[in-house]
Write an enzyme that holds these catalytic residues in place. Structure first.
Site, short mmCIF file in Angstrom:
data_model
loop_
_atom_site.label_atom_id
_atom_site.label_comp_id
_atom_site.label_asym_id
_atom_site.label_seq_id
_atom_site.Cartn_x
_atom_site.Cartn_y
_atom_site.Cartn_z
N CYS A 114 0.84 -1.21 0.00
CA CYS A 114 0.00 0.00 0.00
C CYS A 114 0.87 1.25 0.00
O CYS A 114 0.62 2.20 -0.75
CB CYS A 114 -0.92 -0.03 1.22
SG CYS A 114 -2.23 1.22 1.18
N CYS A 115 1.91 1.27 0.83
CA CYS A 115 2.83 2.41 0.87
C CYS A 115 3.55 2.59 -0.46
O CYS A 115 3.78 3.72 -0.91
CB CYS A 115 3.85 2.23 1.99
SG CYS A 115 3.19 2.31 3.67
N CYS A 198 -0.78 8.73 6.84
CA CYS A 198 -2.17 8.49 6.42
C CYS A 198 -3.06 8.35 7.66
O CYS A 198 -2.63 7.84 8.70
CB CYS A 198 -2.24 7.23 5.57
SG CYS A 198 -1.47 7.40 3.94
N CYS A 201 -3.47 4.92 9.44
CA CYS A 201 -2.20 4.29 9.83
C CYS A 201 -1.43 5.09 10.86
O CYS A 201 -0.25 4.81 11.11
CB CYS A 201 -1.33 4.08 8.59
SG CYS A 201 -2.06 2.93 7.39
N CYS A 227 7.80 3.48 5.64
CA CYS A 227 6.92 3.23 4.49
C CYS A 227 7.70 2.83 3.24
O CYS A 227 7.12 2.29 2.30
CB CYS A 227 6.09 4.47 4.20
SG CYS A 227 7.06 5.91 3.70
#
Length: 235
Positions: A114-115, A198, A201, A227
């Protein structure tokens, strides 16, 4: 003076001197801002050197509203253009279609994916055409950042030069500068946050916790709280 000698001398130089050297050395220089406290300091310092600074920021699609508000406050204060960089739509569709919206909760590997999609790939695209980039990373922030160089080659981005003028600064120095110059800062700091990424997170931290303890807090303590922008597996 050779460029190597300049780098060695600047390793202990004040951040303002490092930024001045960077602007004089690299015609195409970008400040990559997260709009955390360090970004406030760097943008203010750079704007005192030249008015036409280039600022990039990553809009992952999952940022807190307070981060968007902070971007606008900085844009208005300094009358600068801020390039807001978004993830590739096709990459997002593929990732979410395969793993769901909240894949980062399922495993560290999926969190890193995702990062990668929301941060690392967009930054790599945005930095094409630049010679160097400036980051607010500090050694005190985490063990993974303890050896951050003020100036270094960046193999992750086509050997651009990566510049961290605040590498040796403490958190107290950052906030002293913010207070002295009455700079805008991210509203979530007043709610106990010490590192801001985010929305899903990041959480506020408590006394005694590491600055980045609020990142991906559900993961094992042995997992690296990075990340991928400033750390890669194997480091």
């Amino acid at each position: 003076m050779s460029s190597l000698a300049s780098v060695e001398l600047l390793s202990d130089a004040p951040p303002e001197e490092v930024l001045r050297w960077a602007h004089e050395t690299f015609p195409r220089l970008a400040i990559v801002a997260s709009f955390q406290a360090e970004s406030s300091v760097l943008i203010d310092m750079a704007s005192r050197i030249r008015p036409d600074i280039k600022v990039l920021t990553l809009d992952t699609g999952r940022l807190p509203q307070a981060t968007h508000d902070m971007i606008d406050r900085v844009r208005d204060r300094y009358s600068i253009d801020i390039q807001v960089v978004a993830p590739d739509a096709a990459d997002l569709r593929e990732m979410v279609g395969s793993h769901g919206m909240n894949l980062f909760l399922n495993s560290p590997d999926l969190r890193r994916l995702c990062c990668d999609v929301r941060k690392s790939r967009p930054l790599a695209r945005a930095l094409r055409g630049y010679d160097a980039w400036v980051t607010g990373v500090r050694r005190q922030q985490a063990a993974t950042r303890a050896h951050t160089a003020v100036i270094a080659r960046d193999p992750e981005h086509e050997d651009l030069t990566k510049i961290a003028p605040l590498a040796a600064w403490t958190k107290d120095q950052v906030w002293s500068y913010i207070r002295e110059h009455e700079l805008p800062y991210h509203a979530l700091y007043d709610q106990g946050y010490t590192s801001i990424g985010c929305a899903p997170c990041t959480r506020a931290t408590t006394a005694g916790e590491d600055e980045r303890a609020g990142r991906w807090w559900w993961e094992s303590q042995s997992e690296v709280k990075e990340c991928g922008l400033h750390w890669t597996a194997g480091q």
